[in-house]
Design a protein around this motif. Sequence first.
Motif, PDB file in Angstrom:
ATOM      1  N   SER A  93       0.823  -1.219   0.000  1.00 17.58           N
ATOM      2  CA  SER A  93       0.000   0.000   0.000  1.00 17.58           C
ATOM      3  C   SER A  93       0.854   1.266   0.000  1.00 17.58           C
ATOM      4  CB  SER A  93      -0.939   0.009   1.209  1.00 17.58           C
ATOM      5  OG  SER A  93      -0.210   0.112   2.415  1.00 17.58           O
TER       6      SER A  93
ATOM      7  N   PRO B 251      -0.732   6.117  -4.205  1.00 15.92           N
ATOM      8  CA  PRO B 251      -0.841   7.530  -3.820  1.00 15.92           C
ATOM      9  C   PRO B 251      -2.126   7.787  -3.039  1.00 15.92           C
ATOM     10  CG  PRO B 251      -0.304   7.302  -6.155  1.00 15.92           C
ATOM     11  CD  PRO B 251      -0.685   5.938  -5.667  1.00 15.92           C
ATOM     12  N   PHE B 252      -2.052   8.725  -2.110  1.00 13.04           N
ATOM     13  CA  PHE B 252      -3.229   9.030  -1.290  1.00 13.04           C
ATOM     14  C   PHE B 252      -4.385   9.543  -2.139  1.00 13.04           C
ATOM     15  CE2 PHE B 252      -5.687  12.025   1.369  1.00 13.04           C
ATOM     16  CZ  PHE B 252      -6.169  11.122   2.303  1.00 13.04           C
TER      17      PHE B 252
ATOM     18  N   LEU C  66      -8.561   8.791  -1.882  1.00 15.05           N
ATOM     19  CA  LEU C  66      -9.195   9.946  -1.256  1.00 15.05           C
ATOM     20  C   LEU C  66     -10.709   9.910  -1.399  1.00 15.05           C
ATOM     21  CD1 LEU C  66      -7.898  13.553  -1.336  1.00 15.05           C
ATOM     22  CD2 LEU C  66     -10.254  13.132  -1.974  1.00 15.05           C
TER      23      LEU C  66
ATOM     24  N   PRO D  68      -6.801   9.352   8.119  1.00 20.92           N
ATOM     25  CA  PRO D  68      -5.705   8.886   7.241  1.00 20.92           C
ATOM     26  C   PRO D  68      -4.386   8.641   7.954  1.00 20.92           C
ATOM     27  CG  PRO D  68      -6.865  10.751   6.264  1.00 20.92           C
ATOM     28  CD  PRO D  68      -7.317  10.648   7.682  1.00 20.92           C
ATOM     29  N   TRP D  69      -4.214   9.169   9.167  1.00 23.61           N
ATOM     30  CA  TRP D  69      -2.931   9.056   9.856  1.00 23.61           C
ATOM     31  C   TRP D  69      -2.972   8.075  11.014  1.00 23.61           C
ATOM     32  CZ3 TRP D  69      -0.697  11.483   6.221  1.00 23.61           C
ATOM     33  CH2 TRP D  69      -1.299  12.600   5.636  1.00 23.61           C
TER      34      TRP D  69
ATOM     35  N   PRO E 190      -0.620   4.496   9.305  1.00 25.03           N
ATOM     36  CA  PRO E 190       0.085   4.577   8.026  1.00 25.03           C
ATOM     37  C   PRO E 190       1.011   3.380   7.834  1.00 25.03           C
ATOM     38  CG  PRO E 190       1.051   6.095   9.602  1.00 25.03           C
ATOM     39  CD  PRO E 190      -0.171   5.533  10.249  1.00 25.03           C
TER      40      PRO E 190
ATOM     41  N   GLN F 244       3.196  15.390   8.707  1.00 21.48           N
ATOM     42  CA  GLN F 244       2.306  14.946   7.639  1.00 21.48           C
ATOM     43  C   GLN F 244       0.880  15.425   7.887  1.00 21.48           C
ATOM     44  OE1 GLN F 244       2.992  13.051   4.715  1.00 21.48           O
ATOM     45  NE2 GLN F 244       5.072  13.645   5.256  1.00 21.48           N
ATOM     46  N   SER F 245       0.399  15.270   9.107  1.00 30.59           N
ATOM     47  CA  SER F 245      -0.965  15.686   9.426  1.00 30.59           C
ATOM     48  C   SER F 245      -1.082  17.208   9.454  1.00 30.59           C
ATOM     49  CB  SER F 245      -1.379  15.095  10.777  1.00 30.59           C
ATOM     50  OG  SER F 245      -2.650  15.563  11.175  1.00 30.59           O
TER      51      SER F 245
ATOM     52  N   SER G 139      -1.030  18.719   5.947  1.00 28.27           N
ATOM     53  CA  SER G 139      -1.946  18.138   4.964  1.00 28.27           C
ATOM     54  C   SER G 139      -2.845  19.216   4.360  1.00 28.27           C
ATOM     55  CB  SER G 139      -2.792  17.052   5.635  1.00 28.27           C
ATOM     56  OG  SER G 139      -3.741  16.529   4.729  1.00 28.27           O
TER      57      SER G 139
ATOM     58  N   TRP H 112      -6.563  16.470   1.742  1.00 32.02           N
ATOM     59  CA  TRP H 112      -7.651  15.827   2.476  1.00 32.02           C
ATOM     60  C   TRP H 112      -8.557  16.853   3.166  1.00 32.02           C
ATOM     61  CZ3 TRP H 112     -10.750  12.061   2.609  1.00 32.02           C
ATOM     62  CH2 TRP H 112     -11.377  11.606   3.767  1.00 32.02           C
TER      63      TRP H 112
END
Length: 280
Positions: free
Chosen positions: A118, A122-123, A127, A149-150, A153, A209-210, A213, A216
């Motif tokens: 996975s 790509p996210f 999505l 999403p986090w 991961p 990352q969060s 972001s 999203w």
Amino acid sequence: MNPGGRLGLLARRCLLYATLAALLAAFTAPLLWALSGSFKPRGDIFGYPPRLLPDPATWHNYRTLLSDQPFGRWFLMSTVVALTATAVSVFVCALAGYGFAKFRFAGRRLLFGVMFSSLSIPFAVILVPLFVILVKTGLGSPWFALIVPWVAPAFGIFMMQQYIVQGVPDEVLEAARIDGCGEFRIFLRIVLPLLRPSLGALGVWTFLQSYNSFLWPLVLVSDSEQYTLPLGLQTLFRAENRQYDLVLAGAVLAVLPAVAVFVRLRRQLLEGLSTGAVKG
């Protein structure tokens, strides 16, 4: 060492230091320009010739940002979501990595292969399906959905699994089982303390990352009062009269939580990197 060798060593060191200084200047120049521009009137930001120091310096940009824009809500939304996502992600990834590293069960290789593969997706591909699932199940609240999403991961699970394989001896776990510890207690009391360096590295990665972001939250959030910082600053940039002064002030304030997290976890981060380098 002969004089020629000393001169060669000195030349190599000078070249190394000059390269590092050039890289430092290249990386810090945009940050210094943003910090300086946040104290300048809008008309002076792109003045020519450019001046690094604002003359005169003004707090007007910060006062306008905090009074005329819902920046406080954006800041709170981003910070709370990122901190919650980091805490949940670090715990879940460590628990999943422990399961993959130290337990043998049917389908383990298949599940690990699916999880690892996975990483190549790509996210943006998941999505829309993820958004539909959350909306259909009534879990589309931004305070919850922004964290989803986090939570687990694949990168974090793989990182924890690799570190546990290398850094948590089976003998320690067997001794704890002989003493009567349950598996979850072993995880909390033995495994997690041994994972502090890698947990710090994963925590910094997950938080950034969060916190940064954009895609999203752009799909999920429609109320401007619930925007995250990237969305809020983008609205200022997309305004009819682009408010570069407010954007720069917001960017300076937005970087503070990321710096605070890095400073708080820098010791664990450096230990994790050095441990990985030695074991690699």
